[in-house]
Structure formats: C-alpha cells, structure tokens
Motif scaffolding. Structure first.
Motif, PDB file in Angstrom:
ATOM      1  N   ILE A 150      -4.466  -5.320  11.034  1.00 16.36           N
ATOM      2  CA  ILE A 150      -3.383  -6.240  10.629  1.00 16.36           C
ATOM      3  C   ILE A 150      -3.279  -6.352   9.101  1.00 16.36           C
ATOM      4  CG2 ILE A 150      -2.657  -8.663  10.735  1.00 16.36           C
ATOM      5  CD1 ILE A 150      -3.617  -8.656  13.680  1.00 16.36           C
ATOM      6  N   PRO A 151      -4.249  -6.526   8.262  1.00 17.69           N
ATOM      7  CA  PRO A 151      -5.634  -6.867   8.524  1.00 17.69           C
ATOM      8  C   PRO A 151      -5.831  -8.380   8.713  1.00 17.69           C
ATOM      9  CG  PRO A 151      -5.356  -6.479   6.178  1.00 17.69           C
ATOM     10  CD  PRO A 151      -4.012  -6.265   6.832  1.00 17.69           C
ATOM     11  N   ASP A 152      -6.729  -8.690   9.636  1.00 20.65           N
ATOM     12  CA  ASP A 152      -7.111 -10.064   9.934  1.00 20.65           C
ATOM     13  C   ASP A 152      -8.634 -10.109   9.994  1.00 20.65           C
ATOM     14  OD1 ASP A 152      -7.581 -12.604  10.933  1.00 20.65           O
ATOM     15  OD2 ASP A 152      -6.685 -12.216  12.895  1.00 20.65           O
ATOM     16  N   PRO A 153      -9.307 -10.127   8.826  1.00 20.92           N
ATOM     17  CA  PRO A 153     -10.773 -10.100   8.845  1.00 20.92           C
ATOM     18  C   PRO A 153     -11.408 -11.273   9.574  1.00 20.92           C
ATOM     19  CG  PRO A 153      -9.944  -9.860   6.588  1.00 20.92           C
ATOM     20  CD  PRO A 153      -8.768 -10.100   7.486  1.00 20.92           C
ATOM     21  N   GLU A 154     -10.784 -12.456   9.498  1.00 18.15           N
ATOM     22  CA  GLU A 154     -11.349 -13.604  10.210  1.00 18.15           C
ATOM     23  C   GLU A 154     -11.278 -13.391  11.718  1.00 18.15           C
ATOM     24  OE1 GLU A 154      -8.782 -14.455   7.807  1.00 18.15           O
ATOM     25  OE2 GLU A 154     -10.240 -14.793   6.201  1.00 18.15           O
ATOM     26  N   GLY A 155     -10.140 -12.877  12.193  1.00 15.36           N
ATOM     27  CA  GLY A 155     -10.006 -12.586  13.615  1.00 15.36           C
ATOM     28  C   GLY A 155     -10.947 -11.489  14.053  1.00 15.36           C
ATOM     29  N   ALA A 156     -11.106 -10.455  13.224  1.00 18.46           N
ATOM     30  CA  ALA A 156     -12.025  -9.361  13.537  1.00 18.46           C
ATOM     31  C   ALA A 156     -13.470  -9.852  13.588  1.00 18.46           C
ATOM     32  CB  ALA A 156     -11.887  -8.242  12.508  1.00 18.46           C
ATOM     33  N   GLU A 172     -14.577  -6.162   4.223  1.00 22.98           N
ATOM     34  CA  GLU A 172     -14.858  -5.118   3.233  1.00 22.98           C
ATOM     35  C   GLU A 172     -14.129  -3.791   3.493  1.00 22.98           C
ATOM     36  OE1 GLU A 172     -19.194  -6.212   1.521  1.00 22.98           O
ATOM     37  OE2 GLU A 172     -19.130  -5.742   3.671  1.00 22.98           O
ATOM     38  N   PRO A 173     -14.069  -3.273   4.728  1.00 18.91           N
ATOM     39  CA  PRO A 173     -13.339  -2.009   4.924  1.00 18.91           C
ATOM     40  C   PRO A 173     -11.860  -2.079   4.538  1.00 18.91           C
ATOM     41  CG  PRO A 173     -14.857  -2.323   6.727  1.00 18.91           C
ATOM     42  CD  PRO A 173     -14.837  -3.609   5.923  1.00 18.91           C
ATOM     43  N   PRO A 174     -11.098  -3.131   4.904  1.00 15.70           N
ATOM     44  CA  PRO A 174      -9.697  -3.165   4.458  1.00 15.70           C
ATOM     45  C   PRO A 174      -9.580  -3.218   2.931  1.00 15.70           C
ATOM     46  CG  PRO A 174      -9.999  -4.683   6.277  1.00 15.70           C
ATOM     47  CD  PRO A 174     -11.372  -4.208   5.869  1.00 15.70           C
ATOM     48  N   ALA A 175     -10.516  -3.874   2.256  1.00 15.82           N
ATOM     49  CA  ALA A 175     -10.490  -3.909   0.788  1.00 15.82           C
ATOM     50  C   ALA A 175     -10.721  -2.510   0.223  1.00 15.82           C
ATOM     51  CB  ALA A 175     -11.536  -4.891   0.268  1.00 15.82           C
ATOM     52  N   PHE A 176     -11.634  -1.757   0.822  1.00 16.53           N
ATOM     53  CA  PHE A 176     -11.860  -0.369   0.405  1.00 16.53           C
ATOM     54  C   PHE A 176     -10.619   0.472   0.691  1.00 16.53           C
ATOM     55  CE2 PHE A 176     -12.897   3.973   1.643  1.00 16.53           C
ATOM     56  CZ  PHE A 176     -13.438   4.444   0.457  1.00 16.53           C
ATOM     57  N   ASN A 177     -10.062   0.326   1.891  1.00 19.63           N
ATOM     58  CA  ASN A 177      -8.880   1.106   2.273  1.00 19.63           C
ATOM     59  C   ASN A 177      -7.691   0.838   1.351  1.00 19.63           C
ATOM     60  OD1 ASN A 177     -10.025   2.544   4.362  1.00 19.63           O
ATOM     61  ND2 ASN A 177      -9.410   1.069   5.921  1.00 19.63           N
ATOM     62  N   ALA A 178      -7.589  -0.367   0.822  1.00 20.41           N
ATOM     63  CA  ALA A 178      -6.478  -0.712  -0.069  1.00 20.41           C
ATOM     64  C   ALA A 178      -6.506   0.126  -1.339  1.00 20.41           C
ATOM     65  CB  ALA A 178      -6.521  -2.198  -0.408  1.00 20.41           C
ATOM     66  N   LYS A 179      -7.654   0.673  -1.688  1.00 21.07           N
ATOM     67  CA  LYS A 179      -7.758   1.546  -2.867  1.00 21.07           C
ATOM     68  C   LYS A 179      -7.385   2.987  -2.522  1.00 21.07           C
ATOM     69  CE  LYS A 179     -11.523  -1.288  -4.542  1.00 21.07           C
ATOM     70  NZ  LYS A 179     -12.964  -1.385  -4.668  1.00 21.07           N
ATOM     71  N   ARG A 180      -7.537   3.365  -1.269  1.00 22.37           N
ATOM     72  CA  ARG A 180      -7.302   4.751  -0.852  1.00 22.37           C
ATOM     73  C   ARG A 180      -5.904   4.961  -0.277  1.00 22.37           C
ATOM     74  NH1 ARG A 180     -11.661   8.452   2.120  1.00 22.37           N
ATOM     75  NH2 ARG A 180     -12.420   8.381  -0.005  1.00 22.37           N
ATOM     76  N   ARG A 236      -1.815   3.167   0.551  1.00 25.68           N
ATOM     77  CA  ARG A 236      -0.866   2.063   0.376  1.00 25.68           C
ATOM     78  C   ARG A 236      -0.932   1.204   1.630  1.00 25.68           C
ATOM     79  NH1 ARG A 236       5.101   3.043  -1.798  1.00 25.68           N
ATOM     80  NH2 ARG A 236       3.885   3.264  -3.691  1.00 25.68           N
ATOM     81  N   TRP A 237      -0.963   1.871   2.791  1.00 25.13           N
ATOM     82  CA  TRP A 237      -1.235   1.209   4.070  1.00 25.13           C
ATOM     83  C   TRP A 237      -1.714   2.274   5.042  1.00 25.13           C
ATOM     84  CZ3 TRP A 237       1.424   2.499   8.526  1.00 25.13           C
ATOM     85  CH2 TRP A 237       2.638   3.172   8.376  1.00 25.13           C
ATOM     86  N   VAL A 238      -2.470   1.838   6.042  1.00 21.33           N
ATOM     87  CA  VAL A 238      -3.020   2.764   7.032  1.00 21.33           C
ATOM     88  C   VAL A 238      -3.191   2.032   8.357  1.00 21.33           C
ATOM     89  CG1 VAL A 238      -5.445   2.320   6.396  1.00 21.33           C
ATOM     90  CG2 VAL A 238      -4.820   4.494   7.492  1.00 21.33           C
ATOM     91  N   GLU A 252       0.596   5.598   4.461  1.00 17.03           N
ATOM     92  CA  GLU A 252       1.087   6.130   3.200  1.00 17.03           C
ATOM     93  C   GLU A 252      -0.063   6.201   2.211  1.00 17.03           C
ATOM     94  OE1 GLU A 252       4.324   3.845   1.618  1.00 17.03           O
ATOM     95  OE2 GLU A 252       5.625   4.304   3.318  1.00 17.03           O
ATOM     96  N   TRP A 253      -0.076   7.288   1.440  1.00 23.08           N
ATOM     97  CA  TRP A 253      -1.016   7.411   0.324  1.00 23.08           C
ATOM     98  C   TRP A 253      -0.564   6.452  -0.768  1.00 23.08           C
ATOM     99  CZ3 TRP A 253      -5.120   9.622   2.011  1.00 23.08           C
ATOM    100  CH2 TRP A 253      -5.054  10.669   2.921  1.00 23.08           C
TER     101      TRP A 253
END
Length: 138
Positions: free
Chosen positions: A21-27, A50-58, A60-62, A91-92
């Motif tokens: 989503i990301p929804d880290p609290e729900g996850a 932490e993984p969505p924060a890392f993915n945000a650098k790699r 645009r969305w995934v 998207e990259w």
C-alpha cells in the motif's frame, strides 16, 4: 480443525498486500516482535516500515503480482515455510515503467506470525542492463 499451512499462506499474503500500500502499521500485525528481513543484496531490516523506505530509493513505485504462494509445514519445529513468487511492476525513479521483474519471497511463520523473510528479485540485473553494465543481454 485448524490448518496451519493455509493460515500461514493467508498471513503472508495479507502482510504483502499491506506492505504494497504501503501500510507498515497494518503489515506489523502479521509479524513477530523479533522479525528478521533479509532483502536482495543481503540488506537486513527488522520492521515492516524499512523495506518500503528502501524501495522508495530504487523505484518511483512498485507492486507485486502474485503468481503463486506455496507452503510446507516443518513437522519437527511446527514452523511453516511459505514461498510467494511472481512479478514486480511499477516505475523506475525516472518514470520508465517496468513489468515482468521476477521475485521470490521466502517466509517462516511461527505461531501465526512471520518471524523471518528473505527477498530476491531481478531489479539489480535490470538496472545493470539499463546502465550498459550487464555481461549479457537479458
């Protein structure tokens, strides 16, 4: 009668859905307090934010397109090993769309909670290819 394999598969899929989503609290509702996440390249994380924060650098969305979720009960430990595979799409950072990026996630579910996960995908190989650094065409 409870089915620990079906319950573990449902736990993993719910966790992944909320993670996207990301929804880290729900996850976080699906993981143990001592969660261990090992991402592509050996990067280690300990909570679902932490993984969505890392993915945000790699990216645009995934997102993940699930192909299948398989699981097996370890009769000695009671752990359920869950394997979710499919394709990443998104998207990259430069806005270029992508699809068909293979992934494989492996989870260990104990007592109804995810205690560990290992994540693999083709993103690094695709980025090397795009940069002209791949040893062979993809």
């Amino acid at each position: 009668m409870s089915d620990p394999v079906a319950e573990a598969k449902a736990c993993v899929e719910a966790y992944l859905e909320r993670s996207m989503i990301p929804d880290p609290e729900g996850a976080a509702a699906y993981v143990a307090d001592d969660l261990q996440i090992t991402f592509t390249g050996g990067r280690r994380f300990s909570n679902p934010a932490e993984p969505p924060a890392f993915n945000a650098k790699r990216y645009r969305w995934v997102k993940k397109r699930f192909l299948r979720t398989d699981a097996a009960l370890d009769p000695e430990t009671g752990d359920v090993h869950v394997y979710n595979s499919g394709y990443l799409y998104g998207e990259w950072p430069d806005g270029t769309p992508f699809d068909g990026n293979r992934y494989m996630d492996e989870f260990v579910v104990r007592g109804g909670k995810i205690v560990s996960t290992n994540v693999w995908n083709d993103s690094a190989e695709i980025l090397l290819y795009r940069a002209g650094l791949a040893e062979a065409p993809l």
